[in-house]
Each structure stands twice: as structure tokens, then as C-alpha cells.
Design an enzyme around this catalytic site. Sequence first.
Site, PDB file in Angstrom:
ATOM      1  N   ASN A 145       0.863  -1.181   0.000  1.00  0.00           N
ATOM      2  CA  ASN A 145       0.000   0.000   0.000  1.00  0.00           C
ATOM      3  C   ASN A 145       0.900   1.231   0.000  1.00  0.00           C
ATOM      4  OD1 ASN A 145      -1.803   2.063   0.392  1.00  0.00           O
ATOM      5  ND2 ASN A 145      -2.450   1.423   2.437  1.00  0.00           N
ATOM      6  N   THR A 177      -0.532  -1.391  -4.838  1.00  0.00           N
ATOM      7  CA  THR A 177      -1.968  -1.181  -5.019  1.00  0.00           C
ATOM      8  C   THR A 177      -2.271   0.255  -5.455  1.00  0.00           C
ATOM      9  OG1 THR A 177      -2.221  -0.677  -2.654  1.00  0.00           O
ATOM     10  CG2 THR A 177      -2.539  -2.959  -3.346  1.00  0.00           C
ATOM     11  N   ALA A 180      -8.352   1.479  -2.982  1.00  0.00           N
ATOM     12  CA  ALA A 180      -8.842   0.681  -1.864  1.00  0.00           C
ATOM     13  C   ALA A 180      -9.407  -0.642  -2.374  1.00  0.00           C
ATOM     14  CB  ALA A 180      -9.910   1.449  -1.093  1.00  0.00           C
ATOM     15  N   ASN A 181      -9.084  -1.739  -1.674  1.00  0.00           N
ATOM     16  CA  ASN A 181      -9.541  -3.090  -2.003  1.00  0.00           C
ATOM     17  C   ASN A 181      -8.912  -3.645  -3.290  1.00  0.00           C
ATOM     18  OD1 ASN A 181     -11.238  -3.466   0.268  1.00  0.00           O
ATOM     19  ND2 ASN A 181     -12.827  -2.227  -0.727  1.00  0.00           N
ATOM     20  N   GLY A 203       1.873  -2.617   4.815  1.00  0.00           N
ATOM     21  CA  GLY A 203       0.940  -1.522   5.041  1.00  0.00           C
ATOM     22  C   GLY A 203       0.401  -1.578   6.454  1.00  0.00           C
ATOM     23  N   GLY A 204      -0.865  -1.203   6.601  1.00  0.00           N
ATOM     24  CA  GLY A 204      -1.480  -1.197   7.913  1.00  0.00           C
ATOM     25  C   GLY A 204      -2.521  -2.289   8.060  1.00  0.00           C
ATOM     26  N   ASP A 205      -3.421  -2.119   9.050  1.00  0.00           N
ATOM     27  CA  ASP A 205      -4.424  -3.144   9.300  1.00  0.00           C
ATOM     28  C   ASP A 205      -5.437  -3.244   8.160  1.00  0.00           C
ATOM     29  OD1 ASP A 205      -5.503  -0.678   9.772  1.00  0.00           O
ATOM     30  OD2 ASP A 205      -6.344  -1.152  11.733  1.00  0.00           O
ATOM     31  N   GLY A 206      -5.641  -2.147   7.423  1.00  0.00           N
ATOM     32  CA  GLY A 206      -6.550  -2.195   6.288  1.00  0.00           C
ATOM     33  C   GLY A 206      -6.045  -3.124   5.196  1.00  0.00           C
TER      34      GLY A 206
END
Length: 246
Positions: A145, A177, A180-181, A203-206
Site C-alpha cells: 500500500n 496497489t 482501496a480493495n 501496510g497497515g491493518d486495512g
Amino acid sequence: MDRPGRLLLLSELCVRNVAYDVALSRFLLTWKRRVSSPMYRPFRPSLSRSVPVSEIISVREEDEESGSRRKDDGSWKKIKDGDGMDCRKSFTVSYVERCRQHRWRCAEVTFTCTEGALCQTWVSSIREQLASISSRPRSLLVYINPYGGKRQAKHIFEQKVAPLFAQAGISTHVIVTDYANHARDHLRTDAEINKFDGVVCVGGDGMFSEIIHGLVWRTQIDCGVDPNCPDETLSPCSLRIGIIPA
């Protein structure tokens, strides 16, 4: 802890010009300092270190050019035979060192052999043991990300992670990426997951959530399970997931 297993190699090698008994089994690499007679050095402690073979990153044979550039500070010393040829060779083992507070770091130890043939035997034997570990990943799918970690995720991977993967002989297919998604959608439909031993997210938790949702969905589709049916039993995913927090 891994059991010692059958001994494969045992040699007297040097670390920084100090003699060690070095042993290799299927599960452990161990080096123990040879203690002089207690009559002369009664208080000299015995130093012993062990590293699981599964936590060895790589092994490399040191070439003569790099060795000749090192300072003669005790970490490297060449001895020449009567013909003026170098008769000592060395190899370096990179491994994972477990530190305090559950932290790991990369460490190295360089062993000096009395002859080149012995050095090559050690390098070949360690590499054979690494290649025999079925759980050791060979190929990874990596999602980054670019907005993670204050836009530092890509830099973190390129500077800190990619060199470590290359050193361990792990090939990577990297996808940065775009929206988002993106990772979730790619795993659902386009990713050739049968070619990889694991999926890594940077990246992070997302990003981690995207990976989980994408793999769960894709696994059910590949196994003929309807992920939208509440009465279905979900099939487990065989791919391992790596998390690199950015």
C-alpha cells in the site's frame, strides 16, 4: 526447541582467530569455543552458541578479494603456504538472532577454515539443509500500500525487506496497489495463488484485512464452496500470510 538430530559435520574452525568446535546437524548449527588448559586460563568462560537451521538466512563463501580488503584486526587473517598461495578460506552465515522484548534482528558469524575444500564442504552442507526445509518459502506474492506508513511503505520494502528476501533466495512478485480493495479484488480473481508459497502485505491493518478477505473468498471459490451461503463449511487456506507493518 528443535532436537539436535544426527551430526552431519564437525570441524575445528576459527571465529576472529579464536578456535571453535563447529557442528552441523539437520536442525542446529552450533559453535563452542575451545577452552585452553585450566592451568593457564582457569577463569576463561566457555562460549557456546546454537542457531536452528530453519533460522539461517543464507551462507556465502568469502572471496579472496573481499578478504584482502579487510583490516587485520583479528576478524580476518590469511596464512600463506610455501608457494605463496592462500591456504585459509572463510564462509559467513547470516541468521536470525532473537533479542530481548521479543525482537529479532539479522546477525552474522564468519568461520575461517584451514583449507578451501573444507570451506566448500561447509557451505554446500548448510545450503543442502536449507534446501531440504519444505516449509521454507521459495516464492512470495507481495502487496504494498503506497500510502501506508506516511507513504513510506514502498521505501520500507525496497530498503529493508527486498534485500533480505534476495539474500534468502526468495523470489517475489510485487504489486503496488492503486486503490482501496485492490489487493482483495486481485486475490479474488486474478492472482495465480498456486504459484506462491505465501502472501505478504506491506501496510497497515486495512491492507491485512484486504488480504484476509481476498484469500478467504478465493479459497472457497477454488474449492467449490459458495462463500455467500451461511450453511456452507469454509475450506481452510493453505497459503501463509506475512505482515510487514509500515
